[in-house]
Design a protein around this motif. Structure first.
Motif, PDB file in Angstrom:
ATOM      1  N   ALA A  28       0.804  -1.221   0.000  1.00 49.70           N
ATOM      2  CA  ALA A  28       0.000   0.000   0.000  1.00 49.70           C
ATOM      3  C   ALA A  28       0.837   1.270   0.000  1.00 49.70           C
ATOM      4  O   ALA A  28       0.289   2.369  -0.135  1.00 49.70           O
ATOM      5  CB  ALA A  28      -0.935   0.000   1.206  1.00 49.70           C
ATOM      6  N   CYS A 277     -11.030  11.415   6.162  1.00 48.61           N
ATOM      7  CA  CYS A 277      -9.599  11.298   5.836  1.00 48.61           C
ATOM      8  C   CYS A 277      -8.912  12.654   5.799  1.00 48.61           C
ATOM      9  O   CYS A 277      -7.729  12.766   6.150  1.00 48.61           O
ATOM     10  CB  CYS A 277      -9.427  10.582   4.507  1.00 48.61           C
ATOM     11  SG  CYS A 277      -9.778   8.806   4.591  1.00 48.61           S
ATOM     12  N   GLN A 306      -9.212  -2.464   6.116  1.00 48.71           N
ATOM     13  CA  GLN A 306      -9.901  -1.244   5.687  1.00 48.71           C
ATOM     14  C   GLN A 306      -9.003  -0.029   5.888  1.00 48.71           C
ATOM     15  O   GLN A 306      -8.886   0.826   4.996  1.00 48.71           O
ATOM     16  CB  GLN A 306     -11.191  -1.076   6.489  1.00 48.71           C
ATOM     17  CG  GLN A 306     -11.892   0.245   6.260  1.00 48.71           C
ATOM     18  CD  GLN A 306     -13.090   0.432   7.186  1.00 48.71           C
ATOM     19  OE1 GLN A 306     -14.226   0.411   6.746  1.00 48.71           O
ATOM     20  NE2 GLN A 306     -12.825   0.626   8.478  1.00 48.71           N
ATOM     21  N   GLU A 309      -6.102   0.044   3.256  1.00 54.25           N
ATOM     22  CA  GLU A 309      -6.573   0.346   1.902  1.00 54.25           C
ATOM     23  C   GLU A 309      -7.001   1.800   1.761  1.00 54.25           C
ATOM     24  O   GLU A 309      -6.628   2.485   0.796  1.00 54.25           O
ATOM     25  CB  GLU A 309      -7.735  -0.591   1.556  1.00 54.25           C
ATOM     26  CG  GLU A 309      -7.303  -2.047   1.363  1.00 54.25           C
ATOM     27  CD  GLU A 309      -8.473  -2.983   1.155  1.00 54.25           C
ATOM     28  OE1 GLU A 309      -9.636  -2.530   1.322  1.00 54.25           O
ATOM     29  OE2 GLU A 309      -8.245  -4.166   0.815  1.00 54.25           O
ATOM     30  N   VAL A 310      -7.781   2.306   2.712  1.00 54.62           N
ATOM     31  CA  VAL A 310      -8.281   3.679   2.620  1.00 54.62           C
ATOM     32  C   VAL A 310      -7.149   4.684   2.778  1.00 54.62           C
ATOM     33  O   VAL A 310      -7.053   5.666   2.008  1.00 54.62           O
ATOM     34  CB  VAL A 310      -9.392   3.920   3.654  1.00 54.62           C
ATOM     35  CG1 VAL A 310      -9.779   5.393   3.693  1.00 54.62           C
ATOM     36  CG2 VAL A 310     -10.610   3.057   3.334  1.00 54.62           C
ATOM     37  N   SER A 312      -4.007   4.214   2.184  1.00 59.28           N
ATOM     38  CA  SER A 312      -3.143   4.132   1.013  1.00 59.28           C
ATOM     39  C   SER A 312      -3.672   5.009  -0.114  1.00 59.28           C
ATOM     40  O   SER A 312      -2.894   5.692  -0.806  1.00 59.28           O
ATOM     41  CB  SER A 312      -3.050   2.681   0.547  1.00 59.28           C
ATOM     42  OG  SER A 312      -2.395   2.601  -0.687  1.00 59.28           O
ATOM     43  N   GLU A 313      -4.975   5.008  -0.289  1.00 60.69           N
ATOM     44  CA  GLU A 313      -5.584   5.743  -1.392  1.00 60.69           C
ATOM     45  C   GLU A 313      -5.731   7.233  -1.099  1.00 60.69           C
ATOM     46  O   GLU A 313      -5.467   8.080  -1.977  1.00 60.69           O
ATOM     47  CB  GLU A 313      -6.955   5.146  -1.702  1.00 60.69           C
ATOM     48  CG  GLU A 313      -7.707   5.863  -2.816  1.00 60.69           C
ATOM     49  CD  GLU A 313      -9.114   5.337  -3.028  1.00 60.69           C
ATOM     50  OE1 GLU A 313      -9.872   5.958  -3.810  1.00 60.69           O
ATOM     51  OE2 GLU A 313      -9.475   4.310  -2.406  1.00 60.69           O
ATOM     52  N   LYS A 314      -6.088   7.587   0.140  1.00 58.40           N
ATOM     53  CA  LYS A 314      -6.521   8.948   0.420  1.00 58.40           C
ATOM     54  C   LYS A 314      -5.601   9.751   1.339  1.00 58.40           C
ATOM     55  O   LYS A 314      -5.651  10.990   1.313  1.00 58.40           O
ATOM     56  CB  LYS A 314      -7.928   8.920   1.017  1.00 58.40           C
ATOM     57  CG  LYS A 314      -8.982   8.338   0.075  1.00 58.40           C
ATOM     58  CD  LYS A 314     -10.369   8.391   0.684  1.00 58.40           C
ATOM     59  CE  LYS A 314     -11.419   7.845  -0.284  1.00 58.40           C
ATOM     60  NZ  LYS A 314     -12.789   7.907   0.307  1.00 58.40           N
ATOM     61  N   PRO A 317      -0.815   9.640   0.007  1.00 61.23           N
ATOM     62  CA  PRO A 317      -0.389  10.539  -1.072  1.00 61.23           C
ATOM     63  C   PRO A 317      -0.316  12.014  -0.659  1.00 61.23           C
ATOM     64  O   PRO A 317       0.430  12.782  -1.281  1.00 61.23           O
ATOM     65  CB  PRO A 317      -1.463  10.321  -2.149  1.00 61.23           C
ATOM     66  CG  PRO A 317      -2.000   8.959  -1.887  1.00 61.23           C
ATOM     67  CD  PRO A 317      -1.994   8.826  -0.384  1.00 61.23           C
TER      68      PRO A 317
END
Length: 320
Positions: A28, A277, A306, A309-310, A312-314, A317
Protein backbone atom coordinates in the motif's frame (compact mmCIF):
# COMPACT_ATOMS: atom_id res chain seq x y z
CA UNK A 1 10.77 13.96 3.71
CA UNK A 2 8.65 12.30 6.39
CA UNK A 3 8.29 8.51 6.34
CA UNK A 4 4.94 6.88 7.16
CA UNK A 5 4.90 3.58 8.99
CA UNK A 6 2.44 0.92 10.07
CA UNK A 7 2.24 -0.23 13.69
CA UNK A 8 2.21 -4.00 14.19
CA UNK A 9 0.33 -4.49 17.46
CA UNK A 10 1.13 -7.95 18.81
CA UNK A 11 -1.32 -7.45 21.67
CA UNK A 12 -4.27 -7.27 19.27
CA UNK A 13 -3.47 -9.79 16.53
CA UNK A 14 -1.92 -13.21 16.07
CA UNK A 15 1.59 -13.10 14.58
CA UNK A 16 0.39 -14.84 11.41
CA UNK A 17 -2.31 -12.19 10.98
CA UNK A 18 0.15 -9.36 11.61
CA UNK A 19 2.44 -10.79 8.95
CA UNK A 20 -0.35 -10.42 6.40
CA UNK A 21 -0.99 -6.84 7.52
CA UNK A 22 2.63 -5.71 7.10
CA UNK A 23 2.63 -7.30 3.65
CA UNK A 24 -0.50 -5.29 2.84
CA UNK A 25 1.12 -2.17 4.27
CA UNK A 26 4.21 -2.63 2.10
CA UNK A 27 2.08 -3.03 -1.02
CA UNK A 28 0.00 0.00 0.00
CA UNK A 29 3.00 2.33 0.14
CA UNK A 30 3.99 2.41 3.82
CA UNK A 31 7.76 2.60 4.17
CA UNK A 32 8.37 1.11 7.61
CA UNK A 33 6.80 -0.77 10.50
CA UNK A 34 7.01 -0.55 14.27
CA UNK A 35 6.59 -3.76 16.25
CA UNK A 36 5.41 -3.80 19.84
CA UNK A 37 7.15 -6.24 22.21
CA UNK A 38 4.87 -7.39 25.03
CA UNK A 39 4.52 -10.47 27.18
CA UNK A 40 0.92 -9.57 28.10
CA UNK A 41 -1.75 -7.66 26.18
CA UNK A 42 -3.27 -4.49 27.62
CA UNK A 43 -6.63 -6.24 28.07
CA UNK A 44 -8.32 -9.62 27.92
CA UNK A 45 -10.31 -8.27 24.96
CA UNK A 46 -7.12 -7.83 22.92
CA UNK A 47 -6.17 -11.38 23.74
CA UNK A 48 -2.79 -11.86 22.00
CA UNK A 49 0.91 -11.32 22.64
CA UNK A 50 3.27 -13.06 20.23
CA UNK A 51 7.06 -13.02 20.62
CA UNK A 52 8.22 -10.02 18.61
CA UNK A 53 11.79 -11.18 17.95
CA UNK A 54 10.70 -14.41 16.26
CA UNK A 55 8.16 -12.49 14.21
CA UNK A 56 10.61 -9.79 13.13
CA UNK A 57 12.83 -12.21 11.23
CA UNK A 58 9.84 -13.55 9.31
CA UNK A 59 8.37 -10.11 8.70
CA UNK A 60 11.61 -8.58 7.44
CA UNK A 61 12.12 -11.48 5.04
CA UNK A 62 8.52 -11.22 3.80
CA UNK A 63 8.57 -7.43 3.26
CA UNK A 64 11.92 -6.43 1.72
CA UNK A 65 10.89 -2.81 1.12
CA UNK A 66 10.03 -2.05 4.77
CA UNK A 67 12.37 -0.87 7.50
CA UNK A 68 11.56 -1.98 11.04
CA UNK A 69 11.72 -0.66 14.58
CA UNK A 70 10.83 -2.55 17.78
CA UNK A 71 10.03 -1.13 21.22
CA UNK A 72 12.08 -3.00 23.82
CA UNK A 73 12.85 -2.70 27.55
CA UNK A 74 16.18 -4.39 28.31
CA UNK A 75 17.19 -4.99 31.91
CA UNK A 76 14.64 -7.31 33.51
CA UNK A 77 12.64 -9.55 31.17
CA UNK A 78 15.52 -9.32 28.68
CA UNK A 79 19.20 -9.34 29.52
CA UNK A 80 20.94 -6.58 27.50
CA UNK A 81 23.50 -9.04 26.06
CA UNK A 82 20.65 -11.04 24.53
CA UNK A 83 19.07 -7.92 23.04
CA UNK A 84 22.49 -6.91 21.67
CA UNK A 85 22.76 -10.32 20.00
CA UNK A 86 19.18 -10.31 18.67
CA UNK A 87 19.44 -6.81 17.22
CA UNK A 88 22.87 -7.47 15.74
CA UNK A 89 21.57 -10.59 14.01
CA UNK A 90 18.65 -8.74 12.41
CA UNK A 91 20.92 -5.89 11.36
CA UNK A 92 23.42 -8.33 9.81
CA UNK A 93 20.70 -10.16 7.87
CA UNK A 94 18.83 -7.03 6.80
CA UNK A 95 21.36 -4.18 6.51
CA UNK A 96 20.15 -0.63 7.13
CA UNK A 97 16.56 -1.75 7.76
CA UNK A 98 16.44 -2.04 11.55
CA UNK A 99 16.57 0.36 14.50
CA UNK A 100 16.29 -0.63 18.14
CA UNK A 101 14.02 1.54 20.30
CA UNK A 102 14.40 1.21 24.06
CA UNK A 103 12.47 2.33 27.12
CA UNK A 104 12.29 1.65 30.84
CA UNK A 105 9.28 -0.65 30.43
CA UNK A 106 6.05 -1.46 32.23
CA UNK A 107 5.40 -3.84 35.09
CA UNK A 108 2.76 -5.51 32.89
CA UNK A 109 5.57 -7.16 30.91
CA UNK A 110 8.78 -6.93 32.88
CA UNK A 111 7.68 -8.16 36.32
CA UNK A 112 6.93 -11.67 35.06
CA UNK A 113 10.51 -12.61 36.02
CA UNK A 114 9.58 -12.27 39.69
CA UNK A 115 12.15 -9.60 40.42
CA UNK A 116 11.50 -6.32 42.20
CA UNK A 117 9.90 -3.65 40.01
CA UNK A 118 12.20 -0.64 40.48
CA UNK A 119 11.16 2.99 40.84
CA UNK A 120 11.34 5.18 37.74
CA UNK A 121 14.76 6.68 38.53
CA UNK A 122 16.27 3.22 39.00
CA UNK A 123 14.62 1.96 35.81
CA UNK A 124 16.14 4.87 33.91
CA UNK A 125 19.57 4.19 35.39
CA UNK A 126 19.24 0.51 34.50
CA UNK A 127 18.20 1.37 30.95
CA UNK A 128 21.27 3.56 30.44
CA UNK A 129 23.50 0.76 31.78
CA UNK A 130 21.88 -1.64 29.31
CA UNK A 131 22.41 0.71 26.36
CA UNK A 132 26.08 1.15 27.29
CA UNK A 133 26.48 -2.64 27.47
CA UNK A 134 24.76 -3.14 24.11
CA UNK A 135 26.94 -0.55 22.41
CA UNK A 136 30.12 -1.99 23.91
CA UNK A 137 29.19 -5.49 22.71
CA UNK A 138 28.42 -4.12 19.26
CA UNK A 139 31.92 -2.62 19.24
CA UNK A 140 33.34 -6.14 19.59
CA UNK A 141 34.65 -5.71 23.13
CA UNK A 142 34.45 -8.32 25.88
CA UNK A 143 32.15 -7.03 28.62
CA UNK A 144 32.21 -7.70 32.34
CA UNK A 145 29.91 -5.40 34.28
CA UNK A 146 28.48 -5.45 37.80
CA UNK A 147 25.76 -2.90 38.46
CA UNK A 148 21.99 -2.84 38.20
CA UNK A 149 22.56 -5.56 35.59
CA UNK A 150 25.47 -8.00 35.50
CA UNK A 151 27.51 -9.33 32.60
CA UNK A 152 30.39 -11.80 32.78
CA UNK A 153 32.95 -12.03 29.96
CA UNK A 154 30.44 -11.60 27.14
CA UNK A 155 31.65 -11.06 23.59
CA UNK A 156 29.42 -10.74 20.53
CA UNK A 157 30.92 -12.59 17.58
CA UNK A 158 28.25 -11.88 14.93
CA UNK A 159 28.03 -8.14 14.36
CA UNK A 160 26.61 -6.13 11.45
CA UNK A 161 28.73 -3.88 9.27
CA UNK A 162 26.29 -1.03 9.93
CA UNK A 163 25.10 -0.78 13.52
CA UNK A 164 21.43 -0.04 14.24
CA UNK A 165 20.50 3.25 15.82
CA UNK A 166 19.32 3.08 19.42
CA UNK A 167 16.22 5.25 19.76
CA UNK A 168 15.07 6.29 23.23
CA UNK A 169 11.39 6.13 24.21
CA UNK A 170 9.88 9.00 26.19
CA UNK A 171 6.35 9.96 27.16
CA UNK A 172 7.21 12.96 29.32
CA UNK A 173 9.35 16.02 28.61
CA UNK A 174 11.59 15.16 31.57
CA UNK A 175 12.48 11.76 30.14
CA UNK A 176 12.88 13.21 26.64
CA UNK A 177 15.43 15.74 27.87
CA UNK A 178 17.40 13.06 29.68
CA UNK A 179 17.64 10.70 26.74
CA UNK A 180 18.54 13.51 24.34
CA UNK A 181 22.09 13.32 25.70
CA UNK A 182 22.70 9.63 24.90
CA UNK A 183 20.07 8.21 22.53
CA UNK A 184 20.44 8.29 18.75
CA UNK A 185 16.87 9.56 18.41
CA UNK A 186 13.46 9.91 20.06
CA UNK A 187 10.27 7.88 19.89
CA UNK A 188 7.12 9.09 21.62
CA UNK A 189 3.35 8.73 21.33
CA UNK A 190 0.73 11.18 20.13
CA UNK A 191 -0.59 13.69 22.65
CA UNK A 192 -2.19 17.11 22.32
CA UNK A 193 0.11 19.33 20.25
CA UNK A 194 1.08 21.59 23.14
CA UNK A 195 2.25 18.61 25.18
CA UNK A 196 4.09 17.10 22.22
CA UNK A 197 5.85 20.39 21.57
CA UNK A 198 7.21 20.28 25.14
CA UNK A 199 8.55 16.75 24.57
CA UNK A 200 10.22 17.77 21.31
CA UNK A 201 11.71 20.92 22.82
CA UNK A 202 13.02 19.00 25.83
CA UNK A 203 14.63 16.33 23.64
CA UNK A 204 16.40 18.96 21.55
CA UNK A 205 17.42 20.91 24.65
CA UNK A 206 18.93 17.77 26.17
CA UNK A 207 21.17 17.12 23.18
CA UNK A 208 18.79 15.71 20.58
CA UNK A 209 19.02 18.55 18.07
CA UNK A 210 19.32 17.06 14.59
CA UNK A 211 18.61 13.49 15.69
CA UNK A 212 15.68 11.55 14.17
CA UNK A 213 12.31 11.70 15.92
CA UNK A 214 9.56 9.09 15.61
CA UNK A 215 5.93 9.59 16.59
CA UNK A 216 3.56 6.68 17.14
CA UNK A 217 0.17 8.12 16.21
CA UNK A 218 -2.81 6.51 17.92
CA UNK A 219 -5.87 6.84 15.69
CA UNK A 220 -9.15 5.12 14.97
CA UNK A 221 -10.55 5.18 11.46
CA UNK A 222 -13.83 3.75 10.25
CA UNK A 223 -16.20 4.89 7.54
CA UNK A 224 -18.62 5.78 10.33
CA UNK A 225 -17.28 7.95 13.17
CA UNK A 226 -19.51 6.42 15.81
CA UNK A 227 -18.17 2.99 14.89
CA UNK A 228 -14.62 4.34 14.96
CA UNK A 229 -15.22 5.62 18.48
CA UNK A 230 -16.89 2.47 19.78
CA UNK A 231 -14.27 0.17 18.27
CA UNK A 232 -11.47 2.29 19.75
CA UNK A 233 -13.19 2.09 23.12
CA UNK A 234 -13.42 -1.68 22.88
CA UNK A 235 -9.74 -2.15 22.05
CA UNK A 236 -7.79 0.81 23.47
CA UNK A 237 -9.63 2.34 26.44
CA UNK A 238 -7.05 0.86 28.84
CA UNK A 239 -4.21 2.79 27.19
CA UNK A 240 -5.09 6.39 27.94
CA UNK A 241 -3.98 6.69 31.56
CA UNK A 242 -1.07 8.75 32.81
CA UNK A 243 2.34 7.14 32.59
CA UNK A 244 2.55 6.56 36.35
CA UNK A 245 -0.46 4.24 36.03
CA UNK A 246 0.55 2.61 32.74
CA UNK A 247 3.93 1.55 34.11
CA UNK A 248 2.74 0.22 37.48
CA UNK A 249 -0.32 -1.97 36.79
CA UNK A 250 0.74 -5.60 36.57
CA UNK A 251 -1.91 -7.65 34.76
CA UNK A 252 -4.41 -7.30 31.91
CA UNK A 253 -7.15 -7.80 34.49
CA UNK A 254 -5.98 -4.73 36.42
CA UNK A 255 -5.98 -2.67 33.23
CA UNK A 256 -9.49 -3.94 32.47
CA UNK A 257 -10.64 -2.89 35.95
CA UNK A 258 -9.26 0.62 35.41
CA UNK A 259 -10.71 0.78 31.91
CA UNK A 260 -14.25 0.15 33.16
CA UNK A 261 -14.43 3.80 34.17
CA UNK A 262 -13.40 5.20 30.76
CA UNK A 263 -16.26 6.57 28.66
CA UNK A 264 -16.02 6.52 24.84
CA UNK A 265 -16.09 10.33 24.65
CA UNK A 266 -12.95 10.55 26.78
CA UNK A 267 -10.91 8.90 24.05
CA UNK A 268 -10.96 11.99 21.81
CA UNK A 269 -8.25 13.62 23.92
CA UNK A 270 -5.92 10.65 23.43
CA UNK A 271 -6.82 9.04 20.09
CA UNK A 272 -7.39 10.73 16.74
CA UNK A 273 -10.89 9.44 15.98
CA UNK A 274 -12.54 10.36 12.70
CA UNK A 275 -14.21 8.96 9.58
CA UNK A 276 -12.91 11.95 7.59
CA UNK A 277 -9.60 11.30 5.84
CA UNK A 278 -9.01 15.02 5.38
CA UNK A 279 -9.20 15.44 9.14
CA UNK A 280 -6.58 12.72 9.59
CA UNK A 281 -4.39 14.43 6.98
CA UNK A 282 -4.64 17.73 8.88
CA UNK A 283 -3.73 16.07 12.16
CA UNK A 284 -0.74 14.30 10.61
CA UNK A 285 0.49 17.50 8.95
CA UNK A 286 0.48 19.12 12.39
CA UNK A 287 2.81 16.39 13.65
CA UNK A 288 5.09 16.82 10.65
CA UNK A 289 5.34 20.53 11.41
CA UNK A 290 6.63 19.67 14.89
CA UNK A 291 9.65 18.10 13.21
CA UNK A 292 8.96 14.37 13.33
CA UNK A 293 10.83 12.36 10.72
CA UNK A 294 8.68 9.23 10.98
CA UNK A 295 4.99 8.86 11.77
CA UNK A 296 3.95 5.34 12.75
CA UNK A 297 0.19 5.03 12.29
CA UNK A 298 -1.56 2.75 14.77
CA UNK A 299 -5.20 2.19 13.91
CA UNK A 300 -6.24 1.00 17.37
CA UNK A 301 -9.43 -0.74 16.26
CA UNK A 302 -9.41 -4.15 14.61
CA UNK A 303 -10.29 -3.04 11.06
CA UNK A 304 -6.75 -3.17 9.72
CA UNK A 305 -7.40 -4.07 6.09
CA UNK A 306 -9.90 -1.24 5.69
CA UNK A 307 -7.48 1.19 7.33
CA UNK A 308 -4.54 0.18 5.12
CA UNK A 309 -6.57 0.35 1.90
CA UNK A 310 -8.28 3.68 2.62
CA UNK A 311 -5.17 5.42 3.96
CA UNK A 312 -3.14 4.13 1.01
CA UNK A 313 -5.58 5.74 -1.39
CA UNK A 314 -6.52 8.95 0.42
CA UNK A 315 -4.02 9.80 3.17
CA UNK A 316 -0.50 8.66 2.25
CA UNK A 317 -0.39 10.54 -1.07
CA UNK A 318 -1.07 13.80 0.79
CA UNK A 319 1.86 13.23 3.19
CA UNK A 320 4.78 11.86 1.20
Amino acid sequence: MVKIGYHASHEQFKPSELLKYVQMAEQAGFSLALSSDHFHPWSEEQGQSGFAWSWLGAAMQATPKLSYRVVCAPGQRYHPAIIAQAAATLAEMFPNRFWLTVGSGQALNEQITGGKWPCKSDRNARLKECVDIIRTLWAGETVTHHGLVCVEEAKLYTRPQTLPLIIGAAVTAKTAEWLGSWADGLITISHPLEQLQKVVDAFRRGGGEGKPMILKVQLSYDRDEEKAKQKAHQQWRNNIFKNIVMTELRTPQQFDAAGEFVKPEELYEHIRISADCNQHIEWLHNYIELGFDELILHNVNREQQQFIEVFSEKVLPALV
